[in-house]
Design a protein around this motif. Structure first.
Motif, PDB file in Angstrom:
ATOM      1  N   PHE A  73       0.830  -1.203   0.000  1.00  0.00           N
ATOM      2  CA  PHE A  73       0.000   0.000   0.000  1.00  0.00           C
ATOM      3  C   PHE A  73       0.868   1.258   0.000  1.00  0.00           C
ATOM      4  O   PHE A  73       0.603   2.224  -0.719  1.00  0.00           O
ATOM      5  N   THR A  74       1.923   1.250   0.800  1.00  0.00           N
ATOM      6  CA  THR A  74       2.800   2.411   0.915  1.00  0.00           C
ATOM      7  C   THR A  74       3.538   2.692  -0.392  1.00  0.00           C
ATOM      8  O   THR A  74       3.748   3.857  -0.762  1.00  0.00           O
ATOM      9  N   LEU A  75       3.951   1.637  -1.096  1.00  0.00           N
ATOM     10  CA  LEU A  75       4.730   1.808  -2.326  1.00  0.00           C
ATOM     11  C   LEU A  75       3.858   1.951  -3.575  1.00  0.00           C
ATOM     12  O   LEU A  75       4.396   2.095  -4.670  1.00  0.00           O
ATOM     13  N   ASP A  76       2.553   1.910  -3.413  1.00  0.00           N
ATOM     14  CA  ASP A  76       1.660   2.061  -4.562  1.00  0.00           C
ATOM     15  C   ASP A  76       1.788   3.484  -5.114  1.00  0.00           C
ATOM     16  O   ASP A  76       1.355   4.453  -4.495  1.00  0.00           O
ATOM     17  N   LYS A  77       2.392   3.615  -6.281  1.00  0.00           N
ATOM     18  CA  LYS A  77       2.656   4.922  -6.880  1.00  0.00           C
ATOM     19  C   LYS A  77       1.639   5.307  -7.938  1.00  0.00           C
ATOM     20  O   LYS A  77       1.795   6.326  -8.613  1.00  0.00           O
ATOM     21  N   GLY A  78       0.608   4.491  -8.129  1.00  0.00           N
ATOM     22  CA  GLY A  78      -0.345   4.790  -9.188  1.00  0.00           C
ATOM     23  C   GLY A  78       0.272   4.517 -10.550  1.00  0.00           C
ATOM     24  O   GLY A  78       1.263   3.799 -10.689  1.00  0.00           O
ATOM     25  N   GLY A  79      -0.315   5.097 -11.597  1.00  0.00           N
ATOM     26  CA  GLY A  79       0.236   4.954 -12.940  1.00  0.00           C
ATOM     27  C   GLY A  79      -0.294   3.737 -13.676  1.00  0.00           C
ATOM     28  O   GLY A  79      -1.316   3.152 -13.304  1.00  0.00           O
ATOM     29  N   PRO A  80       0.407   3.311 -14.739  1.00  0.00           N
ATOM     30  CA  PRO A  80      -0.041   2.175 -15.562  1.00  0.00           C
ATOM     31  C   PRO A  80      -0.130   0.877 -14.760  1.00  0.00           C
ATOM     32  O   PRO A  80       0.474   0.743 -13.691  1.00  0.00           O
ATOM     33  N   ASP A 130      13.764   9.812  -0.508  1.00  0.00           N
ATOM     34  CA  ASP A 130      12.451   9.570  -1.100  1.00  0.00           C
ATOM     35  C   ASP A 130      11.608   8.821  -0.080  1.00  0.00           C
ATOM     36  O   ASP A 130      12.115   7.938   0.629  1.00  0.00           O
ATOM     37  N   ALA A 131      10.321   9.167   0.017  1.00  0.00           N
ATOM     38  CA  ALA A 131       9.443   8.536   1.003  1.00  0.00           C
ATOM     39  C   ALA A 131       9.319   7.035   0.774  1.00  0.00           C
ATOM     40  O   ALA A 131       9.315   6.243   1.726  1.00  0.00           O
ATOM     41  N   GLY A 132       9.233   6.614  -0.500  1.00  0.00           N
ATOM     42  CA  GLY A 132       9.122   5.192  -0.791  1.00  0.00           C
ATOM     43  C   GLY A 132      10.388   4.428  -0.434  1.00  0.00           C
ATOM     44  O   GLY A 132      10.326   3.332   0.128  1.00  0.00           O
ATOM     45  N   ALA A 133      11.552   5.009  -0.761  1.00  0.00           N
ATOM     46  CA  ALA A 133      12.824   4.364  -0.423  1.00  0.00           C
ATOM     47  C   ALA A 133      12.984   4.255   1.085  1.00  0.00           C
ATOM     48  O   ALA A 133      13.461   3.236   1.601  1.00  0.00           O
ATOM     49  N   ALA A 134      12.581   5.300   1.808  1.00  0.00           N
ATOM     50  CA  ALA A 134      12.675   5.264   3.266  1.00  0.00           C
ATOM     51  C   ALA A 134      11.770   4.187   3.842  1.00  0.00           C
ATOM     52  O   ALA A 134      12.163   3.445   4.752  1.00  0.00           O
ATOM     53  N   ALA A 135      10.548   4.072   3.310  1.00  0.00           N
ATOM     54  CA  ALA A 135       9.619   3.047   3.794  1.00  0.00           C
ATOM     55  C   ALA A 135      10.164   1.648   3.529  1.00  0.00           C
ATOM     56  O   ALA A 135      10.099   0.765   4.392  1.00  0.00           O
ATOM     57  N   ALA A 136      10.721   1.437   2.333  1.00  0.00           N
ATOM     58  CA  ALA A 136      11.286   0.122   2.008  1.00  0.00           C
ATOM     59  C   ALA A 136      12.448  -0.210   2.944  1.00  0.00           C
ATOM     60  O   ALA A 136      12.577  -1.348   3.404  1.00  0.00           O
TER      61      ALA A 136
END
Length: 358
Positions: A73-80, A130-136
C-alpha cells in the motif's frame, strides 16, 4: 526463536509518509489519493490477511501477509497497470529479502549484529531521499528482525507473499476502476534520487555510521531487559529517526504519547467489548481513522495505529488478559527505541561537527 507458532504477534506498523497527503479539497472526494479513499483503501488492504487468518487459522504466515500488504500500500505509486505491479511487487521482494537474510543469520550473534548495523545504515542513507525508499528501508530493518528473532521464513511464506502482492495490486486497480478516476504515476526519477544522494554523500555516511552503532545497542538493551519482542524497539528507532534532529525529537514525542493513547484506547475497548467480532470491528475503525488522524496530528496517527496493533494482539490472544504482557511491553519497547534514536542523533551531531572542522 518462534514463541508460539499458532499465535504470532502482529507485525509492527508502517510509519507515516514523509510527505503530506494532498489536502482534501485538492482532489475529488473518491480519488484514490484523497483522504477518504486512502483511508478506505488502507483498511481494505490490511484487514484482508486478518480475515483470512480467522477463516483458515492464525499462523506465522499472517505476519508476512500483513507486512506485504502494508508496504505494498505504501509503495503504490499509481500509474499504468504493470508499473503498479512492479512497485507493489517490490514490497514482496523487500519482505522476503529481509526475512530471508534474518533467517540465514539467526543463531549467529555476530552476524545478527552485523546485519542489523548494515540495515540501519542503509535506512540512514536513504531516509530523506524519497518517502518510498525510506519506507522500504524501514521494512527491511523490520523484516530482518522478524526473520532473525521471531519467525524464520518458511516455504509456505513465498506463495503467501506473492498472493497478497496480487491482492494489494488488485485493490489499487479496482478502486480506480470503480470510481473512474485513474491515478497518474508518482514514481520518482532514479537519476534525481542518485543526484540527491551524491550531493550530501559525506554527511549521510556519518549519519549512517551513527545509526549502525545505535541499532545493535538497542537490541542488546531490549534483550538485557528481558523484553521478548526486542524487534519492537528496533522498529521504534526507524519510525522516529531522521537526519533532521528537530523532526526526530518531535516524532519521538508523538510516538511515545501516541503509543500511550493507543494502548489506553485498546485496553478500554477490549474490556468493554470482548467478542472477536467486536474486536475486529474496532480494528477496522482504527485502520479507517489512521490517515485522517495522521493528517490532524502525528500523535493521533500513532495512537490509531497502536490501537490497531494492540487490538490485533487481543484478537490473537483471545482477550485483554492474554495480551497484557505484550501491551505493557509495547510502551517500554517504544521508549527504548526512542532513547537509542536520541543516541544516534548525538553521535551524528558529533560526527558532523568533526566533519565541519576538517
Amino acid at each position: 526463536m518462534v514463541e508460539t507458532i499458532g499465535k504470532p504477534s502482529p507485525p509492527p506498523e508502517t510509519p507515516p509518509p514523509a510527505a503530506p497527503l494532498p489536502a482534501a479539497g485538492d482532489l475529488p472526494r473518491w480519488h484514490g489519493d484523497g483522504l477518504i479513499a486512502r483511508s478506505v483503501r488502507f483498511a481494505l488492504t490490511v484487514m484482508a490477511p486478518i480475515v483470512c487468518g480467522l477463516v483458515v487459522g492464525v499462523d506465522t504466515w499472517m505476519i508476512y501477509a500483513m507486512l506485504t500488504c502494508i508496504l505494498g500500500f505504501t509503495l503504490d505509486k499509481g500509474g499504468p497497470v504493470l508499473e503498479r505491479l512492479v512497485w507493489i511487487g517490490a514490497a514482496g521482494v523487500v519482505v522476503l529479502a529481509g526475512t530471508g537474510i534474518g533467517t540465514l543469520v539467526a543463531h549467529h550473534t555476530g552476524l545478527v549484529i552485523l546485519a542489523f548495523a548494515l540495515a540501519g545504515a542503509l535506512y540512514a542513507l536513504v531516509e530523506s531521499i524519497d518517502a518510498g525508499a525510506a519506507a522500504a528501508a524501514r521494512f527491511l530493518c523490520l523484516t530482518l528482525a522478524v526473520g532473525a528473532l521471531y519467525a524464520p521464513v518458511q516455504p509456505l511464506d513465498l506463495p503467501v507473499v506473492a498472493g497478497f502482492v496480487l491482492y494489494a495490486w488488485l485493490v489499487s486497480l479496482g478502486w480506480d476502476v470503480a470510481v473512474r478516476l485513474w491515478r497518474p504515476s508518482a514514481a520518482p526519477d532514479p537519476r534525481a534520487l542518485l543526484a540527491r544522494l551524491r550531493a550530501t554523500e559525506r554527511e549521510r555516511w556519518i549519519f549512517a555510521g551513527a545509526v549502525a552503532i545505535s541499532v545493535p545497542l538497542a537490541l542488546f538493551t531490549s534483550l538485557a531487559l528481558g523484553l521478548h519482542r526486542p524487534y519492537w524497539a528496533l522498529i521504534a528507532i526507524v519510525l522516529v529517526l531522521r537526519a533532521d534532529s528537530l523532526a526526530s525529537r518531535q516524532l519521538m514525542r508523538q510516538q511515545i504519547l501516541g503509543t500511550l493513547l493507543g494502548i489506553l484506547a485498546a485496553l478500554a475497548f477490549g474490556f468493554l467489548f470482548t467478542a472477536h467480532a467486536a474486536l475486529l470491528t474496532g480494528m477496522a475503525v482504527a485502520a479507517l481513522l489512521r490517515w485522517p488522524a495522521q493528517q490532524l496530528n502525528g500523535t493521533l496517527g500513532a495512537a490509531a495505529l497502536t490501537a490497531f496493533i494492540m487490538l490485533l494482539l487481543e484478537v490473537v490472544a483471545g482477550g485483554v488478559g492474554g495480551a497484557a504482557r505484550d501491551i505493557v511491553e509495547r510502551l517500554v519497547d517504544v521508549m527504548v527505541g526512542c532513547v537509542f534514536a536520541f543516541v544516534a542523533l548525538e553521535l551524528d551531531r558529533l560526527g558532523q561537527r568533526l566533519l565541519r572542522r576538517r
